[in-house]
Design a protein around this motif. Structure first.
Motif, PDB file in Angstrom:
ATOM      1  N   ALA A  15      48.458  23.517 -96.789  1.00  0.00           N
ATOM      2  CA  ALA A  15      49.786  22.700 -96.833  1.00  0.00           C
ATOM      3  C   ALA A  15      49.430  21.372 -96.599  1.00  0.00           C
ATOM      4  O   ALA A  15      50.086  20.468 -97.087  1.00  0.00           O
ATOM      5  N   ARG A  16      48.880  21.195 -95.351  1.00  0.00           N
ATOM      6  CA  ARG A  16      48.695  19.660 -94.990  1.00  0.00           C
ATOM      7  C   ARG A  16      47.707  18.933 -95.726  1.00  0.00           C
ATOM      8  O   ARG A  16      47.974  17.922 -95.855  1.00  0.00           O
ATOM      9  N   ALA A  17      46.830  19.754 -96.312  1.00  0.00           N
ATOM     10  CA  ALA A  17      45.852  19.126 -97.372  1.00  0.00           C
ATOM     11  C   ALA A  17      46.507  18.552 -98.486  1.00  0.00           C
ATOM     12  O   ALA A  17      46.141  17.541 -99.141  1.00  0.00           O
ATOM     13  N   LEU A  18      47.378  19.309 -99.077  1.00  0.00           N
ATOM     14  CA  LEU A  18      48.107  18.788-100.092  1.00  0.00           C
ATOM     15  C   LEU A  18      49.133  17.720 -99.900  1.00  0.00           C
ATOM     16  O   LEU A  18      49.277  16.680-100.701  1.00  0.00           O
ATOM     17  N   LEU A  19      49.810  17.643 -98.819  1.00  0.00           N
ATOM     18  CA  LEU A  19      50.824  16.766 -98.523  1.00  0.00           C
ATOM     19  C   LEU A  19      50.447  15.433 -97.716  1.00  0.00           C
ATOM     20  O   LEU A  19      50.831  14.342 -98.239  1.00  0.00           O
ATOM     21  N   GLN A  20      49.417  15.697 -97.101  1.00  0.00           N
ATOM     22  CA  GLN A  20      48.963  14.237 -95.942  1.00  0.00           C
ATOM     23  C   GLN A  20      48.234  13.002 -96.865  1.00  0.00           C
ATOM     24  O   GLN A  20      48.861  12.164 -96.890  1.00  0.00           O
ATOM     25  N   VAL A  30      54.283  21.933-107.892  1.00  0.00           N
ATOM     26  CA  VAL A  30      53.341  23.182-107.418  1.00  0.00           C
ATOM     27  C   VAL A  30      53.608  24.299-108.319  1.00  0.00           C
ATOM     28  O   VAL A  30      54.679  24.427-108.887  1.00  0.00           O
ATOM     29  N   THR A  31      52.517  24.868-108.633  1.00  0.00           N
ATOM     30  CA  THR A  31      52.356  25.904-109.594  1.00  0.00           C
ATOM     31  C   THR A  31      52.256  27.315-108.921  1.00  0.00           C
ATOM     32  O   THR A  31      52.014  28.021-109.732  1.00  0.00           O
ATOM     33  N   ASN A  32      52.508  27.384-107.718  1.00  0.00           N
ATOM     34  CA  ASN A  32      52.227  28.898-107.411  1.00  0.00           C
ATOM     35  C   ASN A  32      53.257  28.904-106.065  1.00  0.00           C
ATOM     36  O   ASN A  32      53.493  28.143-105.314  1.00  0.00           O
ATOM     37  N   ASP A  33      53.516  30.129-105.609  1.00  0.00           N
ATOM     38  CA  ASP A  33      54.389  30.470-104.473  1.00  0.00           C
ATOM     39  C   ASP A  33      53.951  29.900-103.263  1.00  0.00           C
ATOM     40  O   ASP A  33      54.711  29.421-102.254  1.00  0.00           O
ATOM     41  N   VAL A  34      52.628  30.185-103.004  1.00  0.00           N
ATOM     42  CA  VAL A  34      52.295  29.919-101.747  1.00  0.00           C
ATOM     43  C   VAL A  34      52.404  28.408-101.387  1.00  0.00           C
ATOM     44  O   VAL A  34      52.432  28.053-100.205  1.00  0.00           O
ATOM     45  N   ALA A  35      51.750  27.738-102.500  1.00  0.00           N
ATOM     46  CA  ALA A  35      51.875  26.127-102.180  1.00  0.00           C
ATOM     47  C   ALA A  35      53.179  25.700-102.103  1.00  0.00           C
ATOM     48  O   ALA A  35      53.452  24.774-101.058  1.00  0.00           O
ATOM     49  N   TYR A  36      54.228  26.155-102.682  1.00  0.00           N
ATOM     50  CA  TYR A  36      55.565  25.852-102.531  1.00  0.00           C
ATOM     51  C   TYR A  36      56.158  26.421-101.108  1.00  0.00           C
ATOM     52  O   TYR A  36      56.798  25.458-100.302  1.00  0.00           O
ATOM     53  N   THR A  37      56.053  27.672-100.624  1.00  0.00           N
ATOM     54  CA  THR A  37      56.609  28.067 -99.383  1.00  0.00           C
ATOM     55  C   THR A  37      55.772  27.513 -98.183  1.00  0.00           C
ATOM     56  O   THR A  37      56.803  27.045 -97.191  1.00  0.00           O
ATOM     57  N   ALA A  38      54.649  27.055 -98.485  1.00  0.00           N
ATOM     58  CA  ALA A  38      53.925  26.532 -97.178  1.00  0.00           C
ATOM     59  C   ALA A  38      54.345  25.117 -97.075  1.00  0.00           C
ATOM     60  O   ALA A  38      54.404  24.635 -95.806  1.00  0.00           O
ATOM     61  N   THR A  39      54.138  24.209 -98.202  1.00  0.00           N
ATOM     62  CA  THR A  39      54.798  22.886 -97.983  1.00  0.00           C
ATOM     63  C   THR A  39      56.088  22.553 -97.513  1.00  0.00           C
ATOM     64  O   THR A  39      56.287  21.762 -96.506  1.00  0.00           O
ATOM     65  N   ARG A  40      56.971  23.409 -98.078  1.00  0.00           N
ATOM     66  CA  ARG A  40      58.319  23.366 -97.622  1.00  0.00           C
ATOM     67  C   ARG A  40      58.621  23.870 -96.161  1.00  0.00           C
ATOM     68  O   ARG A  40      59.385  23.139 -95.468  1.00  0.00           O
ATOM     69  N   TYR A  41      57.720  24.439 -95.648  1.00  0.00           N
ATOM     70  CA  TYR A  41      57.777  25.050 -94.206  1.00  0.00           C
ATOM     71  C   TYR A  41      57.475  24.006 -93.413  1.00  0.00           C
ATOM     72  O   TYR A  41      58.166  23.600 -92.397  1.00  0.00           O
ATOM     73  N   LEU A  42      56.383  23.197 -93.772  1.00  0.00           N
ATOM     74  CA  LEU A  42      55.942  21.892 -92.973  1.00  0.00           C
ATOM     75  C   LEU A  42      57.147  20.828 -92.919  1.00  0.00           C
ATOM     76  O   LEU A  42      57.500  20.393 -92.060  1.00  0.00           O
ATOM     77  N   GLN A  43      57.839  20.749 -94.246  1.00  0.00           N
ATOM     78  CA  GLN A  43      58.841  19.622 -94.211  1.00  0.00           C
ATOM     79  C   GLN A  43      60.077  19.978 -93.599  1.00  0.00           C
ATOM     80  O   GLN A  43      60.633  19.359 -92.770  1.00  0.00           O
ATOM     81  N   LEU A  44      60.599  21.264 -93.926  1.00  0.00           N
ATOM     82  CA  LEU A  44      61.624  21.474 -93.051  1.00  0.00           C
ATOM     83  C   LEU A  44      61.579  22.049 -91.598  1.00  0.00           C
ATOM     84  O   LEU A  44      62.498  21.680 -90.709  1.00  0.00           O
TER      85      LEU A  44
END
Length: 207
Positions: A15-20, A30-44
């Motif tokens: 998730a950090r590698a996607l956002l940073q 994002v095109t899959n569940d794990v990318a969405y939930t992982a990035t949103r966890y870091l943000q929220l």
């Protein structure tokens, strides 16, 4: 042990590698569940790169999503009531709950927003959505995602530099020893996406 996963940072690193690496105020599709939930966890939960708007492509196909987006998403235009991948044409046409609603394809969303904010896609879909997408847009590896750029603007950019930059993110997402995770685990799925991304990037640089 396999039971103790306290040091397992694979999803967090992903998730950090996607956002940073993304520029400020980017939009990440994002095109899959794990990318969405992982990035949103870091943000929220950690307030990490909260400036990035993360949009789950699959959820954009639901009618309720646009109403949700009106409350939480700014400076993004949805050119219809719901996203419609081409393969769902027959199903949606036969569903009464979509009566009177307007659908849009991924290419429509790109046309409306590519000049508003920097657009990125986590994983290339083959076929991405429909023919016009690849005719009108290029997808340059950037960070650990693909930057969406109109084809007539690619010549203005240093594509090789942008692609080479992606390899610098290897340290953000190190690879564990083979066999660390079961083949049917989320971690194995993530590592498969990582491998696919860098193979695509290598081929683009080679050409």
């Amino acid at each position: 042990s396999k039971v103790d996963q306290s040091q397992n940072r694979t999803v967090d690193q992903f998730a950090r590698a996607l956002l940073q690496p993304l520029p400020p105020q980017s939009v990440l599709i994002v095109t899959n569940d794990v990318a969405y939930t992982a990035t949103r966890y870091l943000q929220l939960c950690e307030d990490f790169r909260a400036d990035v708007t993360v949009l789950p492509l699959e959820l954009m196909s639901y009618l309720w999503f646009k109403d949700w987006a009106k409350k939480y998403v700014t400076e993004v235009t949805f050119p219809g009531d719901y996203y419609l991948p081409g393969k769902l044409d027959g199903y949606v046409a036969s569903s009464s709950k979509y009566a009177g609603k307007t659908s849009y394809a991924l290419v429509d969303f790109m046309r409306e927003n590519v000049h508003r904010r920097p657009l990125y896609l986590t994983h290339l879909i083959k076929p991405i959505d429909d023919g016009p997408v690849e005719k009108e847009f290029s997808f340059l590896p950037f960070g650990f995602s693909f930057q969406i750029i109109p084809k007539d603007q690619v010549s203005q950019l240093n594509g090789k530099e942008a692609q080479a930059q992606s390899f610098k993110n290897l340290e953000l997402f190190p690879v564990p020893p083979p066999g660390t995770f079961p083949d049917d685990s989320w971690e194995a799925y993530i590592l498969g996406m990582r491998q696919d991304f860098f193979e695509r990037t290598a081929k683009m640089i080679a050409h």
